[in-house]
Design a protein around this motif. Structure first.
Motif, PDB file in Angstrom:
ATOM      1  N   ARG A 120       0.843  -1.191   0.000  1.00  0.00           N
ATOM      2  CA  ARG A 120       0.000   0.000   0.000  1.00  0.00           C
ATOM      3  C   ARG A 120       0.879   1.242   0.000  1.00  0.00           C
ATOM      4  N   GLU A 121       0.435   2.231  -0.736  1.00  0.00           N
ATOM      5  CA  GLU A 121       1.134   3.505  -0.882  1.00  0.00           C
ATOM      6  C   GLU A 121       0.531   4.496   0.105  1.00  0.00           C
ATOM      7  N   ILE A 122       1.387   5.171   0.879  1.00  0.00           N
ATOM      8  CA  ILE A 122       0.935   6.161   1.857  1.00  0.00           C
ATOM      9  C   ILE A 122       1.311   7.551   1.359  1.00  0.00           C
ATOM     10  N   SER A 123       0.326   8.443   1.323  1.00  0.00           N
ATOM     11  CA  SER A 123       0.544   9.779   0.768  1.00  0.00           C
ATOM     12  C   SER A 123       0.014  10.866   1.693  1.00  0.00           C
ATOM     13  N   LEU A 124       0.539  12.061   1.481  1.00  0.00           N
ATOM     14  CA  LEU A 124       0.043  13.259   2.155  1.00  0.00           C
ATOM     15  C   LEU A 124      -0.914  13.963   1.213  1.00  0.00           C
ATOM     16  N   VAL A 125      -2.060  14.384   1.711  1.00  0.00           N
ATOM     17  CA  VAL A 125      -3.056  15.065   0.881  1.00  0.00           C
ATOM     18  C   VAL A 125      -3.303  16.457   1.435  1.00  0.00           C
ATOM     19  N   THR A 126      -3.370  17.425   0.543  1.00  0.00           N
ATOM     20  CA  THR A 126      -3.637  18.808   0.934  1.00  0.00           C
ATOM     21  C   THR A 126      -4.223  19.536  -0.274  1.00  0.00           C
ATOM     22  N   THR A 127      -4.469  20.831  -0.125  1.00  0.00           N
ATOM     23  CA  THR A 127      -4.964  21.627  -1.239  1.00  0.00           C
ATOM     24  C   THR A 127      -3.786  22.223  -2.006  1.00  0.00           C
ATOM     25  N   ARG A 128      -4.059  22.673  -3.212  1.00  0.00           N
ATOM     26  CA  ARG A 128      -2.982  23.188  -4.063  1.00  0.00           C
ATOM     27  C   ARG A 128      -2.355  24.444  -3.477  1.00  0.00           C
ATOM     28  N   SER A 129      -3.174  25.338  -3.005  1.00  0.00           N
ATOM     29  CA  SER A 129      -2.674  26.574  -2.402  1.00  0.00           C
ATOM     30  C   SER A 129      -2.994  26.528  -0.923  1.00  0.00           C
ATOM     31  N   ASN A 130      -1.975  26.307  -0.108  1.00  0.00           N
ATOM     32  CA  ASN A 130      -2.194  26.140   1.321  1.00  0.00           C
ATOM     33  C   ASN A 130      -1.351  27.143   2.096  1.00  0.00           C
ATOM     34  N   PRO A 131      -1.961  27.918   2.992  1.00  0.00           N
ATOM     35  CA  PRO A 131      -1.199  28.915   3.742  1.00  0.00           C
ATOM     36  C   PRO A 131      -0.217  28.302   4.734  1.00  0.00           C
ATOM     37  N   LYS A 132      -0.342  27.004   4.978  1.00  0.00           N
ATOM     38  CA  LYS A 132       0.529  26.350   5.958  1.00  0.00           C
ATOM     39  C   LYS A 132       1.527  25.413   5.285  1.00  0.00           C
ATOM     40  N   ASP A 133       1.971  25.791   4.096  1.00  0.00           N
ATOM     41  CA  ASP A 133       2.918  24.953   3.363  1.00  0.00           C
ATOM     42  C   ASP A 133       4.177  24.668   4.174  1.00  0.00           C
ATOM     43  N   ARG A 134       4.665  25.685   4.887  1.00  0.00           N
ATOM     44  CA  ARG A 134       5.907  25.506   5.650  1.00  0.00           C
ATOM     45  C   ARG A 134       5.715  24.490   6.769  1.00  0.00           C
ATOM     46  N   GLN A 135       4.598  24.573   7.477  1.00  0.00           N
ATOM     47  CA  GLN A 135       4.325  23.631   8.559  1.00  0.00           C
ATOM     48  C   GLN A 135       4.107  22.216   8.013  1.00  0.00           C
ATOM     49  N   ILE A 136       3.391  22.128   6.891  1.00  0.00           N
ATOM     50  CA  ILE A 136       3.122  20.821   6.289  1.00  0.00           C
ATOM     51  C   ILE A 136       4.411  20.183   5.781  1.00  0.00           C
ATOM     52  N   THR A 137       5.287  21.006   5.210  1.00  0.00           N
ATOM     53  CA  THR A 137       6.585  20.488   4.750  1.00  0.00           C
ATOM     54  C   THR A 137       7.403  19.955   5.920  1.00  0.00           C
ATOM     55  N   ALA A 138       7.354  20.666   7.048  1.00  0.00           N
ATOM     56  CA  ALA A 138       8.067  20.193   8.244  1.00  0.00           C
ATOM     57  C   ALA A 138       7.535  18.840   8.693  1.00  0.00           C
ATOM     58  N   LEU A 139       6.214  18.691   8.680  1.00  0.00           N
ATOM     59  CA  LEU A 139       5.598  17.411   9.044  1.00  0.00           C
ATOM     60  C   LEU A 139       6.015  16.320   8.072  1.00  0.00           C
ATOM     61  N   LYS A 140       5.924  16.610   6.788  1.00  0.00           N
ATOM     62  CA  LYS A 140       6.256  15.618   5.758  1.00  0.00           C
ATOM     63  C   LYS A 140       7.694  15.135   5.890  1.00  0.00           C
ATOM     64  N   GLU A 141       8.630  16.072   6.018  1.00  0.00           N
ATOM     65  CA  GLU A 141      10.042  15.700   6.100  1.00  0.00           C
ATOM     66  C   GLU A 141      10.345  14.925   7.379  1.00  0.00           C
ATOM     67  N   THR A 142       9.679  15.283   8.470  1.00  0.00           N
ATOM     68  CA  THR A 142       9.895  14.566   9.730  1.00  0.00           C
ATOM     69  C   THR A 142       9.398  13.127   9.638  1.00  0.00           C
ATOM     70  N   ILE A 143       8.248  12.933   9.005  1.00  0.00           N
ATOM     71  CA  ILE A 143       7.716  11.578   8.827  1.00  0.00           C
ATOM     72  C   ILE A 143       8.677  10.732   8.001  1.00  0.00           C
ATOM     73  N   ILE A 144       9.147  11.277   6.889  1.00  0.00           N
ATOM     74  CA  ILE A 144      10.044  10.521   6.006  1.00  0.00           C
ATOM     75  C   ILE A 144      11.331  10.158   6.727  1.00  0.00           C
ATOM     76  N   GLN A 145      11.831  11.066   7.554  1.00  0.00           N
ATOM     77  CA  GLN A 145      13.060  10.791   8.303  1.00  0.00           C
ATOM     78  C   GLN A 145      12.853   9.755   9.409  1.00  0.00           C
ATOM     79  N   SER A 146      11.601   9.606   9.866  1.00  0.00           N
ATOM     80  CA  SER A 146      11.323   8.773  11.041  1.00  0.00           C
ATOM     81  C   SER A 146      10.964   7.329  10.709  1.00  0.00           C
ATOM     82  N   ILE A 147      10.550   7.071   9.486  1.00  0.00           N
ATOM     83  CA  ILE A 147      10.161   5.710   9.124  1.00  0.00           C
ATOM     84  C   ILE A 147      11.402   4.899   8.734  1.00  0.00           C
ATOM     85  N   PRO A 148      11.312   3.566   8.766  1.00  0.00           N
ATOM     86  CA  PRO A 148      12.450   2.741   8.313  1.00  0.00           C
ATOM     87  C   PRO A 148      12.843   3.084   6.879  1.00  0.00           C
TER      88      PRO A 148
END
Length: 315
Positions: free
Chosen positions: A269-297
């Motif tokens: 199964r493929e796990i993805s992040l979903v959001t809107t195209r124009s999001n005012p919280k891009d910086r916060q979402i990017t921080a979350l995304k990068e932290t998840i990728i760094q934390s998984i095996p």
């Protein structure tokens, strides 16, 4: 017309009745009713069909509500400008995660996220795929983490990682002594499964090619929304269930033998992040995304050999 009235309408649509919406808004029910009535008077058409339970928008109300949500999202974007101007990642992020993923993923990344970004507050809720996407479009969630592919308009998906499917096999089952689960030698009665309408269960149905909608010919019929509940059944009763790869990480050593790879082409199964195209919280979402990728095996960051199983979800 003012922004507060639009927020009141949004809360009313979300909660479906005046009392719950008023409680959420921390105002009285008569005050909420008065503001909605004033808005309708100014617009010269009815927004809410008060005869329905829960309350529903009128056709005119649906058109107005869709535009009002867009306006409120733009207002919230303006409020985020001050956060985006600085270098520090801070603010408040609302995230939806599907229930077959959240219990196994959140604990892997949350401590690192809190340590690396102490000014970022995160609120996580477990919800099904359709509800996550609906709330992202409404602006009540900033982003979601779910299994893809999913067919949906108005949102974008960004792949995070991949999980293999594993079988969890009772010691009482004939295939317990096998190194891999042979899918051709299991029957419908062998399998304990999640409630229908769950994307994980849709994928399991595709893997098994068994019609699980039929009534099972056994004494206990157990339909659950929890993979952990199904594991307990397998451990103490009999049969087989299916678990995602992250769920195998913290299985105790005495139960590791119950985890079996699936023979043939490995289902993934493929796990993805979903959001809107124009999001005012891009910086916060990017921080979350990068932290998840760094934390998984590390092995899960690349697609393993096998086939990505469709969720069969269209929103």
């Amino acid at each position: 017309m003012n922004f507060s009235q639009l927020e009141y309408l949004k809360a009313l649509v979300q909660h479906g009745n005046f009392s719950l919406a008023a409680e959420k808004l921390k105002i009285t029910q008569p005050a909420l009713s008065l503001q909605i009535a004033k808005l309708e008077e100014e617009l010269e058409f009815t927004l809410i069909d008060r005869r329905k339970r829960p309350l529903q928008l009128t056709p005119e109300g649906e058109v107005f509500y869709e535009k009002s949500v867009e306006i409120l999202k733009l207002v919230n974007e303006l409020k985020q400008v001050s956060f985006e101007m600085g270098d520090e990642v801070k603010g408040y992020l609302k995230v939806g995660i599907i229930p077959t993923l959240a219990p196994y993923l959140v604990h892997l990344f949350i401590n690192k996220l809190n340590s690396d970004f102490p000014q970022l507050k995160i609120e996580i809720t477990e919800q099904k795929t359709e509800e996550i996407i609906r709330q992202i479009k409404m602006g009540t969630l900033d982003c979601g983490i779910l299994s893809t592919p999913v067919v949906a308009v108005g949102v974008i998906f960004e792949r995070l990682f991949f999980e293999r499917f594993f079988a969890y096999v009772s010691e009482k089952h004939p295939q317990f002594r096998k190194e891999k689960l042979d899918m051709d030698k299991i029957t419908q009665e062998d399998i304990w499964y999640l409630e229908e309408g769950n994307c994980f269960q849709n994928q399991v149905n595709s893997i098994c090619k068994i019609n699980l909608q039929k009534e099972k010919s056994q004494n206990l019929i157990y339909r659950s929304n929890s993979i952990e509940s199904l594991r307990r059944i397998v451990e103490n009763q009999h049969g087989i269930t299916f678990i995602p790869e992250l769920a195998t990480i913290n299985i105790s050593s005495e139960l590791e033998e119950l985890v079996k790879p699936i023979s043939g082409q490995t289902p993934v199964r493929e796990i993805s992040l979903v959001t809107t195209r124009s999001n005012p919280k891009d910086r916060q979402i990017t921080a979350l995304k990068e932290t998840i990728i760094q934390s998984i095996p590390k092995r899960m960051r690349q697609k393993p050999k096998g086939s990505v199983i469709d969720t069969n979800i269209k929103v």
